[in-house]
Design a protein around this motif. Structure first.
Motif, mmCIF file in Angstrom:
data_model
loop_
_atom_site.group_PDB
_atom_site.id
_atom_site.type_symbol
_atom_site.label_atom_id
_atom_site.label_comp_id
_atom_site.label_asym_id
_atom_site.label_seq_id
_atom_site.Cartn_x
_atom_site.Cartn_y
_atom_site.Cartn_z
ATOM 1 N N THR A 163 0.823 -1.212 0.000
ATOM 2 C CA THR A 163 0.000 0.000 0.000
ATOM 3 C C THR A 163 0.852 1.254 0.000
ATOM 4 O O THR A 163 0.551 2.224 -0.706
ATOM 5 C CB THR A 163 -0.950 0.013 1.206
ATOM 6 O OG1 THR A 163 -0.190 -0.152 2.427
ATOM 7 C CG2 THR A 163 -1.962 -1.120 1.104
ATOM 8 N N SER B 8 0.969 4.129 -2.759
ATOM 9 C CA SER B 8 0.562 5.474 -2.347
ATOM 10 C C SER B 8 1.693 6.478 -2.531
ATOM 11 O O SER B 8 1.465 7.607 -2.991
ATOM 12 C CB SER B 8 0.094 5.464 -0.885
ATOM 13 O OG SER B 8 1.128 5.051 -0.011
ATOM 14 N N TRP C 158 2.022 7.079 -6.205
ATOM 15 C CA TRP C 158 0.959 7.981 -6.647
ATOM 16 C C TRP C 158 1.287 9.430 -6.285
ATOM 17 O O TRP C 158 1.068 10.344 -7.074
ATOM 18 C CB TRP C 158 -0.366 7.560 -6.034
ATOM 19 C CG TRP C 158 -1.503 8.502 -6.264
ATOM 20 C CD1 TRP C 158 -2.164 9.252 -5.330
ATOM 21 C CD2 TRP C 158 -2.124 8.816 -7.522
ATOM 22 N NE1 TRP C 158 -3.149 10.006 -5.908
ATOM 23 C CE2 TRP C 158 -3.158 9.759 -7.261
ATOM 24 C CE3 TRP C 158 -1.919 8.396 -8.837
ATOM 25 C CZ2 TRP C 158 -3.960 10.283 -8.263
ATOM 26 C CZ3 TRP C 158 -2.719 8.922 -9.838
ATOM 27 C CH2 TRP C 158 -3.725 9.850 -9.553
#
Length: 218
Positions: free
Chosen positions: A9, A13, A16
């Protein structure tokens, strides 16, 4: 989030986050990589005339001797954007001047190892692909030769194999969603996945350096 963490994750993240921050830069790197792949599409035509055979030979040689250099350079650029480093877009082509032979040999060696693994009932190939995922970064970032890069990637990914496999699985629905968005979305999905993998390598590398420093001062 200043630095990534070596989790699925957090890798996505952080990837991103940096994807948004350096969007135009990453878009240009991805565009260069995509354009570089275009000539390989002439290969494997059914018509076996002399002209098409020559095109097939050209495409194969191009795919072996040129595309990997640009691909490795692009992956190194993604990594440097994850680190917030200043990147000259010409660095995508730097492998032609400084690291050419190592890139070509590393790419061929990884392809051969993974290919043999997939012939052995597929599962070994998946394992090899996951454990050798850091080879391009190590060749470009650390300047390692092909064998050293493979050995180092195998060691660095110990304990992260399932995580890397899960990241590949997450990439599948991202590509599917991208294809549903008029197809062009798949291009941006690919950029995000590249950022996520560069983020994971960055996190693992930082962890290793911190451990070495801790052992050195202990």
């Amino acid at each position: 989030m200043r630095t990534p963490e070596a989790t699925l994750t957090r890798s996505y993240s952080y990837g991103w986050q940096q994807f948004k921050k350096y969007f135009l830069h990453l878009f240009l790197v991805g565009l260069i990589t995509w354009v570089a792949w275009i000539p390989t599409n002439v290969a494997f035509w059914q018509d076996m005339s002399a002209g098409v055979a020559a095109l097939n030979i050209f495409a194969a040689a191009y795919g072996i001797l040129l595309v990997p250099v640009i691909n490795y350079g692009a992956q190194h650029a993604y990594l440097r954007y994850m680190r917030d480093e200043r990147v000259d877009i010409r660095d995508v082509f730097s492998g032609f001047k400084t690291n050419y032979l190592n890139i070509i040999l590393a790419n061929l060696l990884v392809f051969a190892i993974c290919g043999i693994g997939f012939l052995l009932l597929i599962v070994p190939g998946i394992v090899f692909a996951c454990r050798l995922a850091f080879v391009p970064y190590l060749v470009m970032d650390k300047g390692l030769d092909p064998v050293a890069a493979i050995e180092k990637s195998w060691n660095m990914t110990r304990g992260h194999g399932w995580r890397i496999f899960a990241m590949f699985l997450v990439a599948i629905p991202l590509f599917v969603v991208g294809l549903l968005l008029l197809g062009i979305g798949a291009f941006f999905s690919a950029l995000l996945v590249a950022c996520a993998f560069a983020s994971l390598y960055y996190a693992v590398d930082v962890e290793e350096l911190a451990l070495l420093n801790a052992n050195g001062t202990a």
